[in-house]
Design a protein around this motif. Structure first.
Motif, short mmCIF file in Angstrom:
data_model
loop_
_atom_site.label_atom_id
_atom_site.label_comp_id
_atom_site.label_asym_id
_atom_site.label_seq_id
_atom_site.Cartn_x
_atom_site.Cartn_y
_atom_site.Cartn_z
N THR A 1 -63.71 -17.51 -10.05
CA THR A 1 -63.63 -18.81 -9.39
C THR A 1 -63.16 -19.89 -10.36
OG1 THR A 1 -65.46 -18.17 -7.93
CG2 THR A 1 -64.93 -20.50 -8.06
N LEU B 1 -59.43 -21.69 -9.76
CA LEU B 1 -59.47 -23.01 -9.15
C LEU B 1 -58.49 -24.00 -9.81
CD1 LEU B 1 -60.79 -24.38 -6.80
CD2 LEU B 1 -62.61 -25.18 -8.31
N GLY C 1 -55.00 -23.70 -8.28
CA GLY C 1 -54.82 -24.40 -7.02
C GLY C 1 -54.68 -25.90 -7.20
N VAL C 2 -55.45 -26.46 -8.12
CA VAL C 2 -55.35 -27.91 -8.37
C VAL C 2 -53.97 -28.27 -8.91
CG1 VAL C 2 -56.28 -29.80 -9.75
CG2 VAL C 2 -57.83 -28.14 -8.73
N THR D 1 -69.75 -23.22 -6.08
CA THR D 1 -69.01 -23.51 -7.31
C THR D 1 -67.72 -24.26 -7.02
OG1 THR D 1 -69.91 -21.47 -8.28
CG2 THR D 1 -68.01 -22.45 -9.37
N VAL D 2 -67.01 -23.84 -5.97
CA VAL D 2 -65.75 -24.52 -5.62
C VAL D 2 -66.01 -25.97 -5.24
CG1 VAL D 2 -63.93 -24.61 -3.87
CG2 VAL D 2 -64.50 -22.43 -4.96
N VAL E 1 -64.34 -28.91 -7.22
CA VAL E 1 -63.39 -29.73 -6.48
C VAL E 1 -63.88 -31.17 -6.39
CG1 VAL E 1 -62.38 -30.09 -4.18
CG2 VAL E 1 -62.37 -27.83 -5.20
N VAL F 1 -60.98 -29.93 -14.22
CA VAL F 1 -61.61 -28.80 -13.52
C VAL F 1 -61.74 -27.60 -14.45
CG1 VAL F 1 -61.26 -27.11 -11.67
CG2 VAL F 1 -60.89 -29.54 -11.23
#
Length: 777
Positions: A209, A213, A216-217, A375-376, A380, A427
């Protein structure tokens, strides 16, 4: 509105992306590069499971030791194989001696014929090492002529050091544990893999994760490159008759085109990077390019998710923008950002994780969806909170130097753009801080302290039978870099020559050497001792009774040996237990060299405790070379103060590999983002230079524009990372402790990446700060 109209609007946006002149294709290219870097890492991530699976498959296909304890009968299809693994500096070397016993003996995977005695086939990496100057000491340890190389099917990775050498007489070593007779290669029936416990599964979930992540950001930030110029174009479209919805569809089409080009570039980056995979080695892990083969289903998911995310992010970015024929309302002073809804994301994440607090290893596996979702949401939440934090802080910063005021004014006008550039690194740092806390917190559960006394020895060398008594100790003691070597000959005696009901361990050596493993009041050559005070006192007294007969090296079913009868002498002294340098306190008999029957010497194996001289750089390698000359199948063990679970080490290694890839993405994406922002400010910088502003002032202002959001982002990331780490430790039922040095290290790595990117962006900045940048077509 018809579907055909939607398609036409999307197609118009795609044309704008590539036919808007130099500005249009530069913007499209920057977007595509940013998206492509993220896509490449996503494809790499989807390929990791297949790469690890291929490594495991090839490793299982060459398994050769069953550890059954039984000796297979000799036949036309059998092979005797000897294990000669070693370590060269910090690298493991896999070694095997081969002696085929018939025409149908099985060949190891990766080789086409058996090497003759004195020959060996090696992995390409080992061949390169042996041919280099740094491999001189290893060449002394492997006195074989290289006649070929091992193919890919026989190696787990291109950087693996491995060899197969021809040998004779391995049958004599079948009872020693380092040789075995086999009729095939492959996994042994009945061998199972130890399952992962819940905490290790939690670690794997968090690692994936946290590493994915930021990707994606970064993709979300890349599709918003050139947002302000795009909005001005949309305003022009409104002027010629497009309505608001049509303008948004055109913007979505432009983002979709950039994302599709990014998919193509990302695929190219991935294919190029895959070819370079054979050159990389991270934490002793290397993979062949062909192993990096993503699952078609995961590739399809990436191909659909990235363009869809690009469209959604674009529409979401335009939600608060009023595009009118005469301009974009956003160019006015934006309203202050609200905090309440931004706090809902991290609070929701904490609410999802809260039910699992205190679960630990004793209450089954953690709910993977709650773990990932919580966690996401927490991470986020950084992307939602950071724009508010940057806006709130820079609104209160005014006085200062000219460069400072230029930077702060720019941040006050476009705090959202500054925050977007920092989101990815924030992040990543928050996730790294949480992972560092989690690993540090549970490390003690997977690490045990050994009983090794490193003040007495740093190496333990075990050689097989056939080595003359005390020869091993004498030759090792003369090795360069060895201060002292204490050799103990080991054996066992039973009450019968075959299938004994009771056994005792026996240690043989000089009086000085026996004192390493027991406490002796007085000793001279010819004495025999029995150790009292152990858990086996009753058995020792029974078997070692003066006048009784015992048998050295008794045989068992499926094994061959040559037992030697020996009568315990009338005078047997007593000795007290003492731990040897490995912390083992033995029982049984101690026999000085003069009291050992000559026929029993052939069944002994040597154990030598070696103390090294730390001032000699290659003392360990010299000792290993001497051990290999004594016995090619000698085992040399490093004595360490602690041992760690192999599963825990594998997960940590995976984290280092993934973190290295993410750091490369962070640096590359930040550089692209920085260049895009500089490009948008080209005319402003040129105008300031034309009015006489010093380049040093403008350069410092750009640095301040980067430093302020980064500092705020790292502070927020540290706070969120500490919170997430504390919650995860509470979930594993571990005491919450903060390793501040680790937190500072993670934050420093993030800051270091930003500093490197800023330095790389200085040359283009200097080129942009020229008055002729005001020239236009």
């Amino acid at each position: 509105m018809s579907a055909g109209q939607t398609v036409r609007d999307l197609a118009m946006g795609a044309r704008f992306a590539f036919t808007g002149g130099r500005e249009g294709w530069v913007r499209a290219l920057l977007t595509a590069v940013g998206v492509g870097l993220g896509v490449a890492l996503l494809l790499l991530t989807t390929a990791v499971p297949s790469a690890l699976s291929e490594r495991d498959r090839r490793g299982s296909a060459r398994d050769d030791f069953t550890y059954s304890g039984k000796v297979m009968p000799k036949a036309d299809d059998t092979l005797v194989i000897g294990r000669t693994d070693t370590t060269f500096r910090s690298d493991d070397v896999r070694g095997r001696l081969l002696e085929p016993e018939g025409a149908r003996a099985p060949l190891p995977p990766g080789i086409t014929r058996f090497p003759a005695k004195g020959e060996m086939v090696v992995s390409p990496a080992l061949k390169n090492l042996l041919e280099s100057d740094s491999g001189k000491l290893l060449r002394e340890r492997l006195p074989y002529r290289v006649t070929g190389t091992i193919g890919q099917s026989g190696l787990i990775g291109p950087a693996e050091l491995a060899y197969y050498a021809g040998a004779q007489g391995l049958e004599n070593h079948l009872t020693g544990g380092n040789a075995e007779r086999i009729d095939r290669f492959g996994p042994s029936p009945g061998r199972t893999t130890e399952p992962l416990d819940p905490v290790l599964l939690l670690l794997i979930l968090i690692v994936f994760t946290v590493l994915l992540l930021p990707v994606g950001v970064f993709i979300a930030a890349a599709v918003r490159f050139g947002g302000e110029r795009r909005d001005r174009r949309l305003a022009a479209l409104r002027l010629v008759g497009a309505d608001g919805r049509m303008a948004r569809r055109i913007a979505a089409g432009e983002a979709l085109a950039g994302a599709l080009l990014g998919l193509a570039l990302g695929t190219g980056f991935f294919l190029a990077g895959r070819q370079l995979a054979a050159l990389l080695k991270v934490q002793d892990v290397s993979v062949f390019p062909s192993d990096l083969d993503p699952s078609p289903a995961l590739v399809a998911l990436v191909a659909v998710a990235v363009p869809a995310a690009a469209v959604l992010v674009t529409l979401f970015a335009l939600r608060g923008v009023v595009i009118e024929p005469l301009g974009v309302v956003r160019t006015a002073q934006p309203p202050r950002r609200r905090l309440w809804w931004r706090l809902l994301l991290p609070l929701g994440g904490l609410a999802m994780l809260y039910p699992m607090i205190g679960q630990g290893n004793d209450n089954g596996n953690f709910n993977e969806w709650l773990v990932i979702g919580g966690t996401v949401l927490l991470l986020v939440g950084i992307t939602a909170l950071l724009p508010w934090v940057v806006e709130a802080v820079v609104a209160r910063l005014n006085s200062g130097s000219v460069s400072w005021q230029l930077a702060i004014r720019r941040l006050q006008l476009s705090s959202g753009s500054a925050a977007r550039m920092v989101n990815g690194i924030a992040v990543a740092v928050a996730g790294a801080v949480a992972l560092q806390m989690l690993f540090a917190g549970v490390e003690g559960d997977y690490t045990k302290q050994t009983a090794n006394d490193l003040t007495r020895a740093q190496l333990e060398v075990s050689t097989g039978n056939g080595i003359p008594l005390a020869e091993a100790g004498r030759r090792l003691a003369k090795t360069e870099g060895v201060r002292r070597a204490s050799a103990i000959s080991m054996a066992s005696v039973g009450d019968r020559a075959k299938q004994p009901d009771s056994e005792l361990e026996v240690a043989v050596g000089s009086c000085a050497e026996l004192r390493e493993v027991a406490r002796l009041a007085s000793c001279r050559n010819g004495d025999v001792f029995r150790i009292l005070g152990s858990d086996y006192d009753s058995k020792t007294k029974k078997l070692a009774e003066p006048g009784s007969t015992v048998y050295f090296d008794p045989s068992y079913e499926g094994t061959t040996s040559h037992p030697t009868a020996w009568t315990v002498p009338a005078r047997v002294k007593s000795a007290e237990q003492r731990e040897d340098p490995t912390g083992y306190a033995r029982g049984g008999l101690l026999i000085t060299s003069g009291a050992l029957p000559r026929a029993a010497a052939s069944g002994l194996y040597q154990k030598v405790f070696v103390m090294l001289d730390p001032s000699v750089p290659d003392a360990r390698e010299n000792a290993r070379n001497t051990a290999a000359r004594l016995d090619p199948m000698a085992n040399v063990f490093n004595l360490a103060s602690s041992e760690q679970s192999q599963q825990f080490q594998s997960i940590r290694t995976g984290l280092f590999v993934g973190a290295s890839c993410v750091l490369v993405l962070i640096g590359a994406s930040l550089l692209v983002s920085q260049l895009e922002q500089l490009r948008e400010r080209k005319k402003l910088l040129s105008a300031l230079i034309a009015f006489g502003t010093r380049r040093r002032t403008l350069g410092l202002s750009v640095l301040w524009q980067t430093a302020v959001p980064i500092a705020l982002g790292l502070l927020l990331a540290s706070a969120v990372g500490l919170t997430l780490g504390a919650v995860l430790l509470s979930m594993t039922n571990t005491t919450v402790r903060v390793d501040w040095m680790g937190v500072l290290a993670m934050t420093g790595v993030g800051a270091g990446v930003v500093i490197a990117v800023t330095l790389l962006s200085l040359p283009p900045l200097l080129r942009l700060m020229r008055p002729d940048g005001l020239r236009t077509e």
